[in-house]
Design a protein around this motif. Sequence first.
Motif, PDB file in Angstrom:
ATOM      1  N   CYS A 182     -14.460  -7.043   1.589  1.00 60.70           N
ATOM      2  CA  CYS A 182     -14.175  -5.707   2.139  1.00 60.70           C
ATOM      3  C   CYS A 182     -14.877  -4.614   1.344  1.00 60.70           C
ATOM      4  CB  CYS A 182     -12.674  -5.477   2.172  1.00 60.70           C
ATOM      5  SG  CYS A 182     -11.836  -6.583   3.298  1.00 60.70           S
ATOM      6  N   ARG A 183     -16.061  -4.886   0.868  1.00 65.92           N
ATOM      7  CA  ARG A 183     -16.791  -3.889   0.074  1.00 65.92           C
ATOM      8  C   ARG A 183     -18.214  -3.734   0.599  1.00 65.92           C
ATOM      9  NH1 ARG A 183     -13.397  -1.051  -3.625  1.00 65.92           N
ATOM     10  NH2 ARG A 183     -11.650  -2.454  -3.945  1.00 65.92           N
ATOM     11  N   VAL A 442      -5.018   3.942   0.635  1.00 65.74           N
ATOM     12  CA  VAL A 442      -5.209   3.661   2.063  1.00 65.74           C
ATOM     13  C   VAL A 442      -5.598   2.199   2.278  1.00 65.74           C
ATOM     14  CG1 VAL A 442      -6.658   4.197   4.067  1.00 65.74           C
ATOM     15  CG2 VAL A 442      -5.793   6.044   2.610  1.00 65.74           C
ATOM     16  N   ARG A 443      -6.427   1.685   1.394  1.00 61.81           N
ATOM     17  CA  ARG A 443      -6.904   0.307   1.484  1.00 61.81           C
ATOM     18  C   ARG A 443      -5.744  -0.692   1.392  1.00 61.81           C
ATOM     19  NH1 ARG A 443     -11.240  -3.175  -0.374  1.00 61.81           N
ATOM     20  NH2 ARG A 443     -12.630  -1.466   0.085  1.00 61.81           N
ATOM     21  N   HIS A 444      -4.726  -0.347   0.602  1.00 59.95           N
ATOM     22  CA  HIS A 444      -3.673  -1.331   0.311  1.00 59.95           C
ATOM     23  C   HIS A 444      -2.336  -1.040   0.984  1.00 59.95           C
ATOM     24  CE1 HIS A 444      -6.362  -2.939  -2.736  1.00 59.95           C
ATOM     25  NE2 HIS A 444      -6.475  -1.743  -3.274  1.00 59.95           N
ATOM     26  N   GLN A 445      -2.130   0.202   1.434  1.00 58.73           N
ATOM     27  CA  GLN A 445      -0.765   0.644   1.758  1.00 58.73           C
ATOM     28  C   GLN A 445      -0.048  -0.209   2.800  1.00 58.73           C
ATOM     29  OE1 GLN A 445      -1.631   4.680   2.797  1.00 58.73           O
ATOM     30  NE2 GLN A 445      -2.443   4.188   4.821  1.00 58.73           N
ATOM     31  N   GLU A 446      -0.762  -0.721   3.776  1.00 59.90           N
ATOM     32  CA  GLU A 446      -0.085  -1.455   4.834  1.00 59.90           C
ATOM     33  C   GLU A 446       0.224  -2.899   4.434  1.00 59.90           C
ATOM     34  OE1 GLU A 446      -0.041  -4.383   8.073  1.00 59.90           O
ATOM     35  OE2 GLU A 446      -1.602  -4.105   6.565  1.00 59.90           O
ATOM     36  N   HIS A 447      -0.468  -3.402   3.421  1.00 59.85           N
ATOM     37  CA  HIS A 447      -0.344  -4.834   3.114  1.00 59.85           C
ATOM     38  C   HIS A 447       1.081  -5.205   2.724  1.00 59.85           C
ATOM     39  CE1 HIS A 447      -0.775  -8.681   0.988  1.00 59.85           C
ATOM     40  NE2 HIS A 447      -1.700  -8.882   1.901  1.00 59.85           N
ATOM     41  N   GLN A 448       1.520  -6.338   3.207  1.00 61.41           N
ATOM     42  CA  GLN A 448       2.861  -6.804   2.882  1.00 61.41           C
ATOM     43  C   GLN A 448       2.791  -8.058   2.038  1.00 61.41           C
ATOM     44  OE1 GLN A 448       5.126  -6.924   6.684  1.00 61.41           O
ATOM     45  NE2 GLN A 448       5.940  -5.034   5.810  1.00 61.41           N
TER      46      GLN A 448
ATOM     47  N   LYS B  44      -6.162  -8.583  12.088  1.00 64.08           N
ATOM     48  CA  LYS B  44      -6.388  -8.146  10.708  1.00 64.08           C
ATOM     49  C   LYS B  44      -7.123  -9.259   9.962  1.00 64.08           C
ATOM     50  CE  LYS B  44      -3.751  -7.669   6.969  1.00 64.08           C
ATOM     51  NZ  LYS B  44      -2.731  -7.258   5.998  1.00 64.08           N
ATOM     52  N   VAL B  48      -6.065  -7.584   2.996  1.00 59.69           N
ATOM     53  CA  VAL B  48      -5.906  -6.265   2.399  1.00 59.69           C
ATOM     54  C   VAL B  48      -5.078  -5.470   3.410  1.00 59.69           C
ATOM     55  CG1 VAL B  48      -8.052  -6.261   1.060  1.00 59.69           C
ATOM     56  CG2 VAL B  48      -8.087  -5.516   3.437  1.00 59.69           C
ATOM     57  N   GLY B  49      -4.822  -4.206   3.135  1.00 59.96           N
ATOM     58  CA  GLY B  49      -4.083  -3.421   4.112  1.00 59.96           C
ATOM     59  C   GLY B  49      -4.877  -3.274   5.401  1.00 59.96           C
ATOM     60  N   ARG B  50      -4.149  -3.094   6.495  1.00 58.49           N
ATOM     61  CA  ARG B  50      -4.806  -2.950   7.796  1.00 58.49           C
ATOM     62  C   ARG B  50      -5.773  -1.766   7.822  1.00 58.49           C
ATOM     63  NH1 ARG B  50      -7.487  -2.159  10.914  1.00 58.49           N
ATOM     64  NH2 ARG B  50      -7.452  -2.197  13.194  1.00 58.49           N
ATOM     65  N   ASP B  51      -5.482  -0.745   7.008  1.00 56.85           N
ATOM     66  CA  ASP B  51      -6.310   0.469   7.037  1.00 56.85           C
ATOM     67  C   ASP B  51      -7.625   0.341   6.269  1.00 56.85           C
ATOM     68  OD1 ASP B  51      -4.226   1.718   8.468  1.00 56.85           O
ATOM     69  OD2 ASP B  51      -3.159   2.086   6.591  1.00 56.85           O
ATOM     70  N   ALA B  52      -7.836  -0.754   5.581  1.00 56.31           N
ATOM     71  CA  ALA B  52      -9.136  -0.959   4.916  1.00 56.31           C
ATOM     72  C   ALA B  52     -10.201  -1.045   6.009  1.00 56.31           C
ATOM     73  CB  ALA B  52      -9.115  -2.230   4.077  1.00 56.31           C
ATOM     74  N   MET B  54     -13.110  -2.241   6.473  1.00 55.05           N
ATOM     75  CA  MET B  54     -13.884  -3.430   6.853  1.00 55.05           C
ATOM     76  C   MET B  54     -13.194  -4.221   7.966  1.00 55.05           C
ATOM     77  SD  MET B  54     -16.864  -4.543   6.124  1.00 55.05           S
ATOM     78  CE  MET B  54     -17.260  -3.821   4.529  1.00 55.05           C
TER      79      MET B  54
END
Lengths: 498, 331
Positions: A182-183, A442-448, B44, B48-52, B54
Amino acid sequence: MYQIPRAEWYDLTRATNWTPSYVSEEELFPEEMSGARGIPMAVWETYDEPYKVTYPEYVEIQRQKDAGAYSVKAALERDAYVDRADPGWISTMMAHYGAIAVNEYAASVAEARMARFSKAPGNRNMAVFGTLDENRHGQIQLFFPHANVKRNRQWDWAHKAMHTNEWAAIAARAFFDDIMLCRDAIAVSIMLTFSFETGFTNMQFLGLAADASEAGDHTFASLISSVQTDEARHAQQGGPSLKILIANGHKEEAQKMVDISIWRAWKLFSVLTGPIMDYYTPLEHRSQSFKEFMVEWIITQFERQLVDLGLDAPWYWEDLTKDLDTTHHGMHLGVWYWRPTVWWNPAAGASPEDRQWLEEKYPGWNKTWGRCWDVITDNLNNDREDLTLPETLPYICNMSQLPIVGTPGDGWDVKDYTLEHNGRLYHFGSKADRWCFEQDPVRHQEHQSLIDRFLSGQIQPADLPGALAYMGLGPGEMGQDAHNYAWAAAFKKQAKVA
Amino acid sequence: MSDSQTDTLKPLKTWSHLSKQRKRPSEYEVVSTNLHFHTNNPDKPFEVGRDAKMNDWYIKYRNNSPLKHQGWDAFRDPEQLIYRTYNILQEGQEAYVTGLLDQFSERGNDQMISKQWAQELNRLYAPTRYLYHALQMGASYLHQMSPASTISNLATYQAGDHLRWLTHTAYRTCELAKTWDGIGLGENERNHWENDAAWQGFRELAEKALITWDWAEATIVFDVILKPAVSAAVQKQLGLAGAENADTLLSLLNDAQLRDAERHQRQTKALIDFALTNTDNAPIIQAWVDKWQPLADKAINAYCAALTDLPDAAEEARAYAAAVRQSFGLK
């Protein structure tokens, strides 16, 4: 090899940037994929990869390397080392293959990101070789364990693990997906190749190869040291990117990328490699302790490389150095206790002799971790195995996806580093884990995390068997004590003799 | 925790995901299949979070491609190429090329060609390193975006092949410049690639192909449209022009590269056949071909117009490209 010396024509192979006119430069190299950070194309053309290789050299060298590794495997196949190896060593291999093989293949995707999107032509070419390398590492580390699937269902996890929601698989994906899949291209070169591959794969592959040789597992030793020769080459893609970023006013961001990647890699290694090196590998075959490997490869060598490039040691360097004495012991205790939740059989590594070694390598171990193992040992020796098995799940860090651990004993210091963000309470295992989150919420906030999923009702039935089913673990796959508690029985014998 | 022996999963002969197939899996299948775990959750892709961001790229350009198949992972490369065999194959091919380069160097190939032909090479051959590099970048994109590891792997080795072609060009450019100093070899390629009329068709197609983000459309643009056009005009016709101009080395070198290109074509055919097992895909693929083919014809025409020794070059090249398309079952 071609007649004319490489140095005379190499530069032409990387004189491949042109000025597009049918599409714009921004379209050809979208910032979210390229990550040029406003630095002009011409500056990226100064990127100079320190390790140069050309196509004809590559295919020749790699053909030879494969011939070596595959012939060692073929020659030793009949020897059936696996059937007589110590169960702790088998667990080492199973954990390694499950966590590494398919992620190495995934790394080819990250290499391809650089090969397509880097604005540095030298980076693009080297990343083609990097893509091929990681294709190799995925394939060879699937081919070797595949020979063992007939022995035990756990070997299937060399391929299966990354397709599951098993907690260690989630943690491994969470790290690798973040730093490599993701980079943008430049971030990949820094976070994957420079930060992770330079330091940590050296340790995993050379450190483990040393242990494998000691353990008599020449197939595994030759395999992973061969893999490392590729890593050592393509890991050098990050250095030139860092130089360009630093010279063009992006030192702070470069430092941040390095710091995030190293911290996250450290946490993953504390659960994967720490237990392998200090507990699973049979005592007589341990070449160095995990801490010694970490100090040599990361604290000393890697810090030197950072300084050489004009970066600083990460801000948490002192914390990390301190944690080398503790974190992986907590992770190991957790993995062993929650052994049904992993695809390998954790070796306790807590026999009288093991404990003596641990006390030598980690003074104070007996007063802290040893006290937990005392209770476990007593329970086992009093026919109370049930008390050594889990009923619930541990608290998990929202960054590393690993249990939040502390040091037991009189100074019991477990701490949950919390953060409230957009109305949600997050839990972290350390200040640095929380810091990684804060750099890009933002990148991590949704992750559970697995626990978040459990609490939100995604895992049904909401109990341990339900969680095991969610993780894809069936009987015959779930871990058990690698030595069937023989290490605990040794204390009983000792007591009788006394 | 009970561990009932009766429930214990039995060991299998291969990976569990392959154990249901009747045929014993080959080494190719053992090491190549079902490796993209990021296709498991279509909403997804990444852990990572959905908002990432990529996630969006992969959802939009891979998961939501108009080309649909219920099981891309079932695709198999007809060549069954794996890393180990790729290096064996290409080490051998490179030994052949090294032999060619040595022999023709000893024979004084570059001294025997005319200055006019050397200038033609400067204009029409040396700039191929940009074109081949564009193919290399395109294959690297397909690798990272394909919806199955067996499809990605086609692009992995193809990217290697394109870097191989680029390397041949770079080497030959350097070698030619030793004999033909002062005509711009090693210096003027970028200018030719960016400005010479002969190259503008290919450059336009390559640049537009490189920003085709949908994985399936990009596959069609590169593997059905652009690459066959490159083989037809730049490898085949230029090779023939070389033979006309006493440059046997060029024609043999280009022929050697065409072996790679033909392998890519066999793989592309298998991929298209596989995609067409969903009949809904046929009009989608054909529409992409129809949309892009004019640019390929334009590229072929512009390039072949510069091959003045071969008046039929454009026609033959278009016929070659059309034959490749027909072999894929496309118009």
